[in-house]
Scaffold this active site. Structure first.
Site, PDB file in Angstrom:
ATOM      1  N   ASP A  38      -7.317   4.631  -3.952  1.00 43.94           N
ATOM      2  CA  ASP A  38      -8.138   3.889  -2.754  1.00 43.94           C
ATOM      3  C   ASP A  38      -8.204   5.571  -2.600  1.00 43.94           C
ATOM      4  O   ASP A  38      -8.658   5.986  -3.790  1.00 43.94           O
ATOM      5  CB  ASP A  38      -6.654   3.468  -2.193  1.00 43.94           C
ATOM      6  CG  ASP A  38      -7.679   2.890  -0.543  1.00 43.94           C
ATOM      7  OD1 ASP A  38      -7.762   1.752  -0.230  1.00 43.94           O
ATOM      8  OD2 ASP A  38      -7.642   3.648   0.174  1.00 43.94           O
ATOM      9  N   LYS A  51       1.059  -0.939  -0.200  1.00 45.27           N
ATOM     10  CA  LYS A  51      -0.113  -0.122  -0.507  1.00 45.27           C
ATOM     11  C   LYS A  51       1.331   1.008  -0.011  1.00 45.27           C
ATOM     12  O   LYS A  51       2.399   1.277   0.042  1.00 45.27           O
ATOM     13  CB  LYS A  51      -0.464   0.134   1.777  1.00 45.27           C
ATOM     14  CG  LYS A  51      -1.991   0.412   1.037  1.00 45.27           C
ATOM     15  CD  LYS A  51      -3.054   0.164   0.497  1.00 45.27           C
ATOM     16  CE  LYS A  51      -4.725   0.935   0.602  1.00 45.27           C
ATOM     17  NZ  LYS A  51      -5.572   0.004   0.096  1.00 45.27           N
TER      18      LYS A  51
HETATM   19  P1  NDP Z   1     -12.921   8.179  -2.808  1.00 43.42           P
HETATM   20  O1  NDP Z   1     -12.150   8.898  -2.746  1.00 43.42           O
HETATM   21  O2  NDP Z   1     -13.621   7.432  -4.294  1.00 43.42           O
HETATM   22  O3  NDP Z   1     -13.852   8.403  -1.582  1.00 43.42           O
HETATM   23  C1  NDP Z   1     -13.947   8.104  -0.249  1.00 43.42           C
HETATM   24  C2  NDP Z   1     -14.926   8.772   0.365  1.00 43.42           C
HETATM   25  O4  NDP Z   1     -15.171   8.124   2.091  1.00 43.42           O
HETATM   26  C3  NDP Z   1     -15.604   9.637   0.781  1.00 43.42           C
HETATM   27  O5  NDP Z   1     -16.756  10.097  -0.013  1.00 43.42           O
HETATM   28  C4  NDP Z   1     -14.781  10.544   1.067  1.00 43.42           C
HETATM   29  O6  NDP Z   1     -15.614  11.875   1.587  1.00 43.42           O
HETATM   30  C5  NDP Z   1     -15.236   9.488   2.574  1.00 43.42           C
HETATM   31  N1  NDP Z   1     -13.807  10.061   3.616  1.00 43.42           N
HETATM   32  C6  NDP Z   1     -12.408   9.255   3.322  1.00 43.42           C
HETATM   33  N2  NDP Z   1     -11.986  10.553   4.486  1.00 43.42           N
HETATM   34  C7  NDP Z   1     -13.243  10.405   5.758  1.00 43.42           C
HETATM   35  C8  NDP Z   1     -13.186  10.587   6.230  1.00 43.42           C
HETATM   36  N3  NDP Z   1     -12.063  10.068   7.256  1.00 43.42           N
HETATM   37  N4  NDP Z   1     -14.644  10.268   7.111  1.00 43.42           N
HETATM   38  C9  NDP Z   1     -15.159  10.433   6.825  1.00 43.42           C
HETATM   39  N5  NDP Z   1     -15.359  10.600   5.511  1.00 43.42           N
HETATM   40  C10 NDP Z   1     -14.221   9.802   5.014  1.00 43.42           C
HETATM   41  O7  NDP Z   1     -12.100   6.634  -2.099  1.00 43.42           O
HETATM   42  P2  NDP Z   1     -13.213   5.439  -2.493  1.00 43.42           P
HETATM   43  O8  NDP Z   1     -14.362   4.604  -2.198  1.00 43.42           O
HETATM   44  O9  NDP Z   1     -11.881   4.218  -3.669  1.00 43.42           O
HETATM   45  O10 NDP Z   1     -12.044   4.035  -1.326  1.00 43.42           O
HETATM   46  C11 NDP Z   1     -13.515   3.877   0.664  1.00 43.42           C
HETATM   47  C12 NDP Z   1     -12.786   2.748   0.752  1.00 43.42           C
HETATM   48  O11 NDP Z   1     -13.435   1.823   0.119  1.00 43.42           O
HETATM   49  C13 NDP Z   1     -11.572   3.461   1.366  1.00 43.42           C
HETATM   50  O12 NDP Z   1     -11.175   2.736   3.576  1.00 43.42           O
HETATM   51  C14 NDP Z   1     -10.629   2.201   0.678  1.00 43.42           C
HETATM   52  O13 NDP Z   1      -9.250   1.904   1.324  1.00 43.42           O
HETATM   53  C15 NDP Z   1     -11.772   1.195   0.308  1.00 43.42           C
HETATM   54  N6  NDP Z   1     -11.233   0.442  -0.958  1.00 43.42           N
HETATM   55  C16 NDP Z   1     -11.292   0.850  -1.501  1.00 43.42           C
HETATM   56  C17 NDP Z   1     -11.573  -0.103  -2.684  1.00 43.42           C
HETATM   57  C18 NDP Z   1     -11.092   0.240  -4.880  1.00 43.42           C
HETATM   58  O14 NDP Z   1     -10.442  -0.437  -5.363  1.00 43.42           O
HETATM   59  N7  NDP Z   1     -11.203   1.665  -4.692  1.00 43.42           N
HETATM   60  C19 NDP Z   1     -10.313  -1.313  -2.596  1.00 43.42           C
HETATM   61  C20 NDP Z   1     -11.046  -2.147  -1.456  1.00 43.42           C
HETATM   62  C21 NDP Z   1     -11.299  -0.968  -0.516  1.00 43.42           C
HETATM   63  P3  NDP Z   1     -14.608  13.040   1.417  1.00 43.42           P
HETATM   64  O15 NDP Z   1     -14.718  13.558   0.426  1.00 43.42           O
HETATM   65  O16 NDP Z   1     -15.032  14.359   2.228  1.00 43.42           O
HETATM   66  O17 NDP Z   1     -13.308  12.612   1.516  1.00 43.42           O
HETATM   67  O1  2IT Z   2      -8.076  -1.271  -0.986  1.00 45.87           O
HETATM   68  C1  2IT Z   2      -7.820  -1.969  -1.547  1.00 45.87           C
HETATM   69  O2  2IT Z   2      -8.165  -3.405  -2.055  1.00 45.87           O
HETATM   70  C2  2IT Z   2      -7.975  -1.108  -2.893  1.00 45.87           C
HETATM   71  N1  2IT Z   2      -7.382   0.451  -2.476  1.00 45.87           N
HETATM   72  C3  2IT Z   2      -7.457  -1.976  -4.457  1.00 45.87           C
HETATM   73  C4  2IT Z   2      -6.199  -2.239  -4.799  1.00 45.87           C
HETATM   74  C5  2IT Z   2      -5.733  -2.578  -5.893  1.00 45.87           C
HETATM   75  O3  2IT Z   2      -4.084  -3.086  -6.460  1.00 45.87           O
HETATM   76  O4  2IT Z   2      -6.731  -3.642  -6.993  1.00 45.87           O
END
Ligand code: NDP
Ligand code: 2IT
Length: 438
Positions: free
Chosen positions: A158, A118
């Site tokens: 992420d 990561k």
């Molecule tokens: P995005 O940046 O697209 O969206 C993040 C969302 O979470 C936004 O709505 C953001 O709000 C909110 N957020 C971030 N930080 C905080 C905080 N401290 N408190 C409250 N809300 C918060 O990210 P993703 O959708 O990609 O990621 C969301 C989660 O999913 C994370 O935990 C990530 O690790 C996990 N994840 C993502 C994957 C992927 O493929 N993208 C894969 C597996 C897991 P704001 O706009 O206000 O910051």
């Molecule tokens: O937390 C996760 O699994 C991710 N942000 C996606 C990682 C990836 O390599 O697609």
């Protein structure tokens, strides 16, 4: 655990993630001498490499800005390091070490050959112009490129890193190395990206939920769902719940949450996607746009009564009291789109109440799984179609659910945390045993 605490002072998120895994693994390996002799637990809780670097960039007002960047290469026993990059002001070494640790077990669960890593930076993309984000991404990659490669370490997106940032970083990698190769996943469709990757994490979390419900003879149709976040994972989770006949009541961001008792349908989800990825606005605007919806400043959505809960924002966004509220309101199942969104005390509440609880490392593995398929397509120099990737994602999530049941079934109850931890651990640990002391 005392040793982990001593060696990682102040790294609370990392210690929390290790604690959650160690509890289950300890029982599993108790009578297995080979793991003890090889000190597998001790070794698996120590990242193989942590790289930290300075990232300088110039903002639009010609101020020189300095950020800190990292790449945590946690474990490459079963494949090249693989895992996302996070840009958020809350990023620290502890956060990235916890994410890389979780990623190792998650990637193992997918059954694909990917190790765990990561990276990220304490850069806040909010309010920055496209040019500022581009300059930051280029500067970040100018250091990162020397540590990654398609057979070494393959980053992806992420929080704060989506299609725009991956584009800028891939462009800079290609420019510096003069190589076009599958070094990042989550790329645009025009330049080696995979169909279904944008949807994969959110859809996958809902498929995992569907599998948990099916296992006890239930389904998503006509059920209400509370979702946190409004980014990539949250909006795609909302989309799939809606497609399967469920009703999504909430979305959120770091400012607060919106509650729409009429349900957040596809048209509204499309509006949110545009709001977040094009206009880069705040979720509060939803309540101005859609009558009947309310905005709750500074609050999280867990007190809204629901059947299903999907935390899809960030770590530790659902605590013990909130878990109790959800259980008290009759929640049936929780599927984590985010990584470690529930605190250890919150997890205990779900566990004691015997509700279906799918931890992030299993429930959100669909994203990295399709990233693994993007790597395969890049190596083959071919692109598979949307339908084929959709089927593969469905099968992968079914497979992950099956592994959790295999190692976590206790009579009628499935301990998905235990199942995910043991199944994820076993493959990595057995590979490490094969290598001897390295
Ligand atoms: P995005 O940046 O697209 O969206 C993040 C969302 O979470 C936004 O709505 C953001 O709000 C909110 N957020 C971030 N930080 C905080 C905080 N401290 N408190 C409250 N809300 C918060 O990210 P993703 O959708 O990609 O990621 C969301 C989660 O999913 C994370 O935990 C990530 O690790 C996990 N994840 C993502 C994957 C992927 O493929 N993208 C894969 C597996 C897991 P704001 O706009 O206000 O910051
Ligand atoms: O937390 C996760 O699994 C991710 N942000 C996606 C990682 C990836 O390599 O697609």
């Amino acid at each position: 655990m005392e040793g982990v605490q001593r060696r990682n002072p102040g790294q609370t998120e990392f210690i929390q993630a290790v604690q959650e895994v160690a509890q289950d693994i300890f029982d599993f390996i108790e009578d297995k001498e080979e793991y003890h002799e090889a000190q597998i637990l001790r070794r698996i809780a120590e990242p193989e490499r942590v790289v930290s670097f300075r990232v300088c960039w110039e903002d639009d007002n010609h101020n020189i800005r300095v950020q800190r960047g990292w790449r945590v290469q946690n474990n490459n026993a079963i494949g090249p390091y693989k895992g996302g990059i996070r840009f958020h002001p809350s990023v620290t070494e502890s956060v990235l070490k916890f994410l890389a640790f979780e990623q190792t077990f998650k990637n193992s669960l997918t059954g694909l050959p990917m190790g765990g890593g990561k990276g990220g930076a304490n850069f806040n993309p909010r309010g920055k112009s496209d040019s500022e984000v581009m300059r930051f991404c280029q500067s970040f990659m100018t250091e990162l490129y020397r540590h990654i490669g398609p057979d070494t370490d393959v980053p992806a997106g992420d929080i704060g890193v989506g299609a725009r940032e991956i584009g800028y970083m891939f462009g800079q990698y290609k420019r510096i190395t003069n190589r076009w190769e599958g070094v990042l996943t989550g790329k645009g469709m025009e330049y080696g990206g995979s169909q279904m990757r944008p949807e994969a994490t959110g859809y996958g979390a809902v498929y995992f939920l569907q599998n948990m419900l099916k296992h006890s003879g239930q389904e998503i149709e006509d059920r209400t769902a509370v979702i946190s976040g409004s980014g990539n994972v949250a909006t795609h989770a909302a989309e799939k719940i809606t497609q399967l006949g469920g009703k999504v009541l909430t979305l959120s961001d770091s400012g607060g949450f919106i509650h729409d008792p009429d349900g957040i349908d596809q048209e509204k989800i499309n509006w949110v996607k545009e709001l977040k990825t094009v206009r880069r606005g705040r979720i509060s605007e939803y309540a101005d746009e859609f009558g009947g919806a309310t905005y709750h400043e500074g609050e999280r959505p867990w007190n809204v009564k629901c059947d299903l809960a999907l935390p899809c924002a960030t770590q530790n966004e659902l605590n013990e009291d909130e878990a109790k509220t959800l259980v008290g309101n009759g929640v049936v199942a929780v599927s984590e789109g985010a990584n470690m969104p529930t605190t250890l005390d919150g997890v205990k509440v779900f566990h004691d109440a015997k509700i279906m609880y799918g931890p992030g490392k299993a429930a959100n593995a669909g994203g990295v799984a399709v990233s693994g398929l993007e790597m395969s397509q890049n190596s083959e120099r071919i692109s598979w179609n949307h339908e084929r990737l959709g089927e593969m994602l469905t099968e992968l999530m079914e497979g992950i659910h099956g592994k959790c049941v295999e190692y976590g079934e206790q009579g009628k109850y499935v301990d998905y945390v235990k199942g995910a931890n043991i199944a994820g651990f076993k493959k990595v640990a057995d590979a490490m045993l094969a290598f001897g002391v390295v």
